[in-house]
Enzyme design. Structure first.
Site, mmCIF file in Angstrom:
data_model
loop_
_atom_site.group_PDB
_atom_site.id
_atom_site.type_symbol
_atom_site.label_atom_id
_atom_site.label_comp_id
_atom_site.label_asym_id
_atom_site.label_seq_id
_atom_site.Cartn_x
_atom_site.Cartn_y
_atom_site.Cartn_z
ATOM 1 N N CYS A 115 0.816 -1.219 0.000
ATOM 2 C CA CYS A 115 0.000 0.000 0.000
ATOM 3 C C CYS A 115 0.847 1.266 0.000
ATOM 4 C CB CYS A 115 -0.927 0.015 1.211
ATOM 5 S SG CYS A 115 -2.019 -1.408 1.274
ATOM 6 N N HIS A 255 -2.701 7.041 3.612
ATOM 7 C CA HIS A 255 -3.221 5.866 2.921
ATOM 8 C C HIS A 255 -4.532 5.498 3.600
ATOM 9 C CE1 HIS A 255 -3.973 1.909 1.592
ATOM 10 N NE2 HIS A 255 -3.550 1.322 2.683
ATOM 11 N N ASN A 285 -10.182 0.515 0.779
ATOM 12 C CA ASN A 285 -8.711 0.476 0.707
ATOM 13 C C ASN A 285 -8.271 0.026 -0.691
ATOM 14 O OD1 ASN A 285 -5.980 -0.087 0.888
ATOM 15 N ND2 ASN A 285 -6.125 -1.193 2.828
#
Ligand code: ACO
Length: 328
Positions: A115, A255, A285
């Protein structure tokens, strides 16, 4: 050698049309809208259609970013795709992006940093601008995580989503540009988030598929704690590198993993709540897509005027983490 200042010239994003709500998930696994909302902040997420893949969204996002930058694909020197869900294991998805865009002179490679991929790509790309090697670089970060999600595992399937964002980098005049970046890894925590099968260690076989080892396995609690610790630390590190105080930051884009992670990081680094940009409730996400998708939304809302100081921080598989401080 005179060091040039790299900055963002254009931003784009693309997410699938299909919406999967928490109520849809209630029909698929033993979960509830209430649990997902209170534990993660997510209400719904976008999921790719059958004929869509990483490059579908990366190309659309890249076209928008190029358009805003006023750069034609033929002017691109380099394309970096940050993803853990490329169209195929081979070749890199950046090659498809290069071809479809018609960026014939651009070198192209994929970058994998979980990520944190977008921050890693930004960190790599700015070096090529700084040393004068390249003038225009396209970064496309994104995922089709729905393809590696075990839709029978309630611990993971409520989190992940699909989509991509892109930025075009080029030389800019100070005070605009990328002020500081920092990236880190701690490989001893590799098991926190992994897809066990499908690589050279454990090639795909009927057995790996029947054991569902081609899907993401996650140690959620460990990731949760590490994400807060490392995202906070690296955010403070880039602020210090650039001699910027937390109160000078205009927008904090973390994030988008979990609203509770975001809130905890913002509190630790003393960035006030109203400066946090969050779209996790609608987007979920999207791993390497989350920061550039957020950037695009901010731009569309008119919230990125010249001079805006943005702090971006990410954490992901590896484990990996990084941060960037950027002035528009
Ligand atoms: N619905 C209902 N109950 C659930 C669900 C679900 N979807 N998932 C887990 N539970 C249950 C568990 O089984 C457990 O039940 P038990 O107490 O009877 O054993 C209970 O809920 C609590 O589980 P926890 O794992 O302790 O819940 P927690 O509050 O830690 O939240 C979560 C879990 C949301 C996964 C959190 O740990 C998290 O967000 N971690 C980070 C994960 C992440 O973001 N991963 C993505 C990649 S890394 C990154 O992007 C930063």
């Amino acid at each position: 050698m005179q060091v040039k200042r790299a900055g963002i010239l254009g931003i784009g994003a693309s997410v699938p049309d299909k919406v999967l709500t928490n109520f849809d998930l209630e029909k698929m696994v033993d979960t509830s809208d209430e649990w997902i909302r209170t534990r993660t902040g997510i209400r719904e997420r976008r999921i790719a259609g059958e004929n869509e893949s990483f490059s579908t969204f990366a190309i659309e996002a890249s076209r928008l970013a190029l358009e805003e930058a006023g750069i034609s694909p033929s002017q691109l020197d380099l394309i970096i795709c940050a993803t853990v869900t490329p169209d195929r294991p081979l070749p890199s998805s950046s090659c498809y992006v290069q071809h479809i865009l018609g960026a014939e002179k651009a070198a192209a490679f994929d970058l994998t940093a979980g990520c944190s991929g977008f921050i890693f790509a930004l960190t790599v790309a700015r070096q090529f601008i700084a040393n004068g090697e390249y003038k225009h670089i396209l970064i496309a970060g994104g995922e089709v995580l729905s393809r590696v999600t075990d839709w029978t595992d309630r611990a993971t399937c409520v989190l992940f989503a699909d989509g991509a964002g892109a930025v075009v980098l080029g030389e800019v005049e100070e005070p605009a540009g990328i002020l500081a970046t920092s990236i880190h890894n701690q490989g001893e925590y590799a098991e926190f988030l992994t897809i066990p099968a499908g690589g050279s260690e454990l090639p795909t076989s009927q057995e790996t598929v029947s054991k569902r080892l081609h899907f993401v396995k996650m140690m959620g609690n460990e990731l949760f704690k590490a994400a807060i610790r490392y995202m906070s630390k690296v955010s403070e590190e880039v602020l210090l590198k650039a001699s910027v105080k937390p109160e000078e930051v205009d927008i904090f884009i973390p994030h988008q993993a979990n609203q509770r992670i975001t809130n905890a990081v913002a509190e630790r680094i003393s960035v006030s709540r109203e400066k946090i940009y969050s779209n996790i409730d609608r987007i979920g996400n999207t791993s390497s897509g989350s920061i550039p998708i957020a950037l695009h939304e901010l731009k569309e809302k008119g919230r990125l005027p010249k001079g805006t100081l943005i702090l971006m921080s990410a954490f992901g598989a590896g484990v990996s983490w990084g941060s960037a401080l950027v002035r528009m």
